[in-house]
Design an enzyme around this catalytic site. Sequence first.
Site, PDB file in Angstrom:
ATOM      1  N   ASP A   1       0.870  -1.183   0.000  1.00  0.00           N
ATOM      2  CA  ASP A   1       0.000   0.000   0.000  1.00  0.00           C
ATOM      3  C   ASP A   1       0.903   1.228   0.000  1.00  0.00           C
ATOM      4  O   ASP A   1       1.242   1.754   1.046  1.00  0.00           O
ATOM      5  CB  ASP A   1      -0.913  -0.026   1.230  1.00  0.00           C
ATOM      6  CG  ASP A   1      -1.907   1.117   1.237  1.00  0.00           C
ATOM      7  OD1 ASP A   1      -2.706   1.212   0.289  1.00  0.00           O
ATOM      8  OD2 ASP A   1      -1.879   1.923   2.191  1.00  0.00           O
ATOM      9  N   ILE A   2       1.261   1.688  -1.194  1.00  0.00           N
ATOM     10  CA  ILE A   2       2.248   2.761  -1.338  1.00  0.00           C
ATOM     11  C   ILE A   2       1.559   4.130  -1.463  1.00  0.00           C
ATOM     12  O   ILE A   2       1.761   5.014  -0.645  1.00  0.00           O
ATOM     13  CB  ILE A   2       3.166   2.503  -2.547  1.00  0.00           C
ATOM     14  CG1 ILE A   2       3.805   1.098  -2.446  1.00  0.00           C
ATOM     15  CG2 ILE A   2       4.231   3.588  -2.639  1.00  0.00           C
ATOM     16  CD1 ILE A   2       4.733   0.893  -1.291  1.00  0.00           C
ATOM     17  N   GLU A   3       0.759   4.328  -2.484  1.00  0.00           N
ATOM     18  CA  GLU A   3      -0.094   5.507  -2.689  1.00  0.00           C
ATOM     19  C   GLU A   3       0.655   6.836  -2.721  1.00  0.00           C
ATOM     20  O   GLU A   3       0.109   7.880  -2.367  1.00  0.00           O
ATOM     21  CB  GLU A   3      -1.211   5.550  -1.640  1.00  0.00           C
ATOM     22  CG  GLU A   3      -2.125   4.332  -1.641  1.00  0.00           C
ATOM     23  CD  GLU A   3      -3.336   4.497  -0.747  1.00  0.00           C
ATOM     24  OE1 GLU A   3      -3.965   5.576  -0.778  1.00  0.00           O
ATOM     25  OE2 GLU A   3      -3.662   3.535  -0.013  1.00  0.00           O
ATOM     26  N   GLN A   4       1.910   6.831  -3.130  1.00  0.00           N
ATOM     27  CA  GLN A   4       2.696   8.065  -3.192  1.00  0.00           C
ATOM     28  C   GLN A   4       2.681   8.637  -4.609  1.00  0.00           C
ATOM     29  O   GLN A   4       2.567   7.902  -5.590  1.00  0.00           O
ATOM     30  CB  GLN A   4       4.132   7.790  -2.754  1.00  0.00           C
ATOM     31  CG  GLN A   4       4.248   7.349  -1.306  1.00  0.00           C
ATOM     32  CD  GLN A   4       5.590   6.731  -0.983  1.00  0.00           C
ATOM     33  OE1 GLN A   4       6.631   7.228  -1.402  1.00  0.00           O
ATOM     34  NE2 GLN A   4       5.582   5.637  -0.227  1.00  0.00           N
TER      35      GLN A   4
END
Length: 362
Positions: free
Chosen positions: A123-126
């Site tokens: 879950d990175i979401e950058q």
Amino acid sequence: MARYLYFFAFCQFVLGPFADNPCPCEDPRLCKQITDEKDFEVYAFDVGGKNWQYYNWTQVTTVATFGKYDPELMCFAHSKGARVVLKGDVSLKEILDDSRRDAWVTKQVELAKKQFMDGINLDIEQAVEESSPEYYALTALVDATTEAFHREIPGSQVSFDVAWSPKCIDKRCYDYTMIADRCDFLFVMSYDEQSQIWGECIASANAPYNQTLEGYMDYIKMNIDPKKLVMGVPWYGYDYPCLNFTRLNECVISKVPFRGAPCSDAAGRQVPYKQIMKQLNSSTSGRMWDNVQKAPYYMYMDSGGQVHQVWYDDPQSISLRAAYVKNLGLRGIGMWNANLLDYTDDPIAKQQTKDMWDALQP
């Protein structure tokens, strides 16, 4: 002594590579990894606490643990044949260097082994610019993580969370095709679809039906196999204070910019489904339905006289998306997050909770 040696040999046989760590389950066989693939994935995110005891375990196939590690949850999930996976999050600046990336991956594999987990959810979401060093580092991270987990924990599962559309949502310009190829599947977060509002600054559905479906078609047009996509649905809504109303029931919201867009859902606040259900009956409008966005909403007035509009998803809107999952042949469905329902003994709440779980199965 003989009894101890027998038990030790039994644990070595059952647990294999995990036998160096003491099993927290009463039955040591429950520490053995879940490896069988289900025909239909129901992916549940758990953020902590003990609500997991009341999940619909006839449906759940994987639990992603985003709260504190709970060995009781692991044992119980394994007793139901469901996987339990780690949360994986790291700053991309930290893994631009290959050695630091590999060290991070090794640490995650060791933690998964120690906790008898069945994989990891990345879950990175950058924000990432296309063709930037971070762009390539992210793909390399997914590749290295999948390779290490599959090698060290045979049969383990590696998934990666992506936005509702591959069109650089929130400036997340990833190599989606390559990432999908390098991991087991993508968990498509088909919610927070108002994180960037480019048109009128008005309240609208968390996951508008046609917009949601368009996102999946865009992924598939990139030659991503539908079986590599799990649809995420929201078990929460957004509460927007209305500045005024432009047309029938259109709530004008404050301009809160986000990653380049002039407006966003940050003008509102997230509200759990269980809270929405408690407030709905006392609302000024009652449940209303938008037939274009195919989502429910209602309005209420707070103690200061401010009118609010609340958009959310319920069994009707979720069932429409679940039917799409089946018709398109996606890998499955899941939710953010499983803790947001009311698991008390109140009979009305119990029925509402059951209906939400049931809506996941078309």
